[in-house]
Motif scaffolding. Sequence first.
Motif, PDB file in Angstrom:
ATOM      1  N   ASP A  87       4.142  15.132  -3.013  1.00 41.77           N
ATOM      2  CA  ASP A  87       3.654  14.511  -1.775  1.00 41.77           C
ATOM      3  C   ASP A  87       2.941  15.534  -0.911  1.00 41.77           C
ATOM      4  OD1 ASP A  87       4.822  12.257  -2.638  1.00 41.77           O
ATOM      5  OD2 ASP A  87       6.525  12.308  -1.262  1.00 41.77           O
ATOM      6  N   LEU A 114      -5.649   2.887   5.432  1.00 42.56           N
ATOM      7  CA  LEU A 114      -4.426   2.574   4.681  1.00 42.56           C
ATOM      8  C   LEU A 114      -3.519   3.790   4.465  1.00 42.56           C
ATOM      9  CD1 LEU A 114      -2.937   0.261   3.132  1.00 42.56           C
ATOM     10  CD2 LEU A 114      -3.948   1.233   1.068  1.00 42.56           C
ATOM     11  N   ALA A 115      -4.095   4.842   3.852  1.00 42.02           N
ATOM     12  CA  ALA A 115      -3.252   5.991   3.511  1.00 42.02           C
ATOM     13  C   ALA A 115      -2.683   6.701   4.743  1.00 42.02           C
ATOM     14  CB  ALA A 115      -4.018   6.961   2.609  1.00 42.02           C
ATOM     15  N   LYS A 118       0.234   4.446   5.779  1.00 39.64           N
ATOM     16  CA  LYS A 118       1.349   4.291   4.846  1.00 39.64           C
ATOM     17  C   LYS A 118       1.931   5.623   4.383  1.00 39.64           C
ATOM     18  CE  LYS A 118       0.755  -0.015   5.183  1.00 39.64           C
ATOM     19  NZ  LYS A 118       1.563  -0.650   6.240  1.00 39.64           N
ATOM     20  N   VAL A 119       1.121   6.676   4.378  1.00 38.80           N
ATOM     21  CA  VAL A 119       1.605   7.965   3.883  1.00 38.80           C
ATOM     22  C   VAL A 119       2.032   8.867   5.038  1.00 38.80           C
ATOM     23  CG1 VAL A 119       1.028  10.039   2.568  1.00 38.80           C
ATOM     24  CG2 VAL A 119       0.163   7.809   1.835  1.00 38.80           C
ATOM     25  N   MET A 167      -7.234  11.711   5.711  1.00 38.85           N
ATOM     26  CA  MET A 167      -5.900  12.275   5.474  1.00 38.85           C
ATOM     27  C   MET A 167      -5.841  13.724   5.934  1.00 38.85           C
ATOM     28  SD  MET A 167      -3.740  10.124   4.432  1.00 38.85           S
ATOM     29  CE  MET A 167      -2.424  10.988   3.567  1.00 38.85           C
TER      30      MET A 167
END
Lengths: 256, 218
Positions: A87, A114-115, A118-119, A167
């Motif tokens: 991760d 999204l990432a 969610k991450v 990210m």
Amino acid sequence: MSTALQAQHVRDEIIIRMENVQKWYGSFHVLKDINLEVRTGERIVICGPSGSGKSTLIRCINHLEHAQEGRIVVDRIELGASSRNLDAIRREVGMVFQQFNLFPHLTVLQNCMLAPMKVRGTSKSEAEATARKYLERVRIPEQADKYPAQLSGGQQQRVAIARALCMNPKIMLFDEPTSALDPEMVKEVLDTMVNLAEEGMTMICVTHEMGFARQVADRIIFMDRGEIVEEGTPDTFFTNPRHERTRNFLGQILSH
Amino acid sequence: MLRQFGTNEFLFILTAARWTVLLSLIAFAGGAIGGLIVALSRVSSLKALSLTAGGFIQVFQGTPLLMQLFLVFFGATTLGFDTNPWIAAAVALTLNASAFLGEIWRGCIQAVPKGQWEAAGALGLHYPATMRYIILPQAFKIALPPTVGFLVQLIKATSLAAIIGFTEVTRAGQIINNATFRPFVVFGIVAAIYFILCWPLSHLSMRLERRFAAATTR
Ligand SMILES: Nc1ncnc2c1ncn2[C@@H]1O[C@H](COP(=O)(O)OP(=O)(O)OP(=O)(O)O)[C@@H](O)[C@H]1O
Ligand SMILES: [Mg+2]
């Protein structure tokens, strides 16, 4: 390459270290004793004939592929047995694919949000602000609410770059990002990548765009049959390649 | 003494159609839940889970539905349960639908390009999040036409429940026919009811398929 000759944007700290990496697909030896050190801020271009293992090599960095032997350390993190390390590595490393791989059922904005949500657990409003910022930076803010299929290839690839940047990675991997594009769209994607390089991003790009390599690469790596055959600065690489295989390859791709 | 076939007889058959509809809906709802579990197990990297789901599919696809109905119905008696044809039919059809939908949906999940998994993985998404937000929504679109098509098969398959004594539309037809002996009229009506239930769905399935084909070839 000595530190004295290093370009200014490259720092001393080693951010990726591959040591004696070996990989096989069944009995096929696809990566042969790969040793590679990448410094923070460095821009590396990898080239070589089809099937030489370029994609496999960079996919080992973010562990989309598993190397059977050797060590791969990314930002001082080694995969080891823990999935938490995976991760951590994936959070540091963004990737852009030849086929874009955008999520077709989500809008451009949703692709980018999204990432982070969610991450990283980013809030919706923050994720949206970040997404819009990077869409602005890849110069397609007006496409935010469209679906990928409604965009040109070049626009899709820029969305893919923005999606990875959302990210906030320290390293960006590019696997032939312009190979699937119509010629007139190659430039817009390369320009985006040049901007990214100018901002100091650590980049590893598999590409045969030698103009791009000349312009931004600190180091060019030539791979053939699973080996790193030769590496050097663009100057020495293009004007004075040491190996026969490199000369043949350059002859082929520079002739058209 | 033969009865005449009149309005009452017709209404008897028609009202029994609601049991056909209800049984179909229950089997479909149960089969959807079961099918999702089977499909997810089938694509799982856990060998044991995948093989178990595979075996389940093989058994239910490889034996006649009628035998499955018998086995559930009479098996329940043997095990000492109350043999209610209703429950037996619902259970057998649910299991059968789980197997078929599971296999259909496995194919749909695997039809989502590998690059989607890679992009999600590279962004740090884990398996459950990737499945939920990336893969299943795309698989759902692919799955829609064959799933509606399967629902049509399922509605027709509920007629077999008549054999274990569940009074849905086919059995209602048999009962009326035994009393009136007008098989052509009676079973004509029964068939028409199935057709009215199924035709709009078949039509929908075909339309979805055409739309899907148009969307993917663009
Ligand atoms: N999953 C796999 N299973 C077996 N062999 C594979 C697999 N993936 C790649 N290979 C083989 O490994 C070799 C290296 O593949 P790789 O994709 O890394 O090459 P590449 O240098 O990126 O080539 P290209 O320029 O065509 O993208 C190729 O010969 C390929 O056929
Ligand atoms: Mg490749």
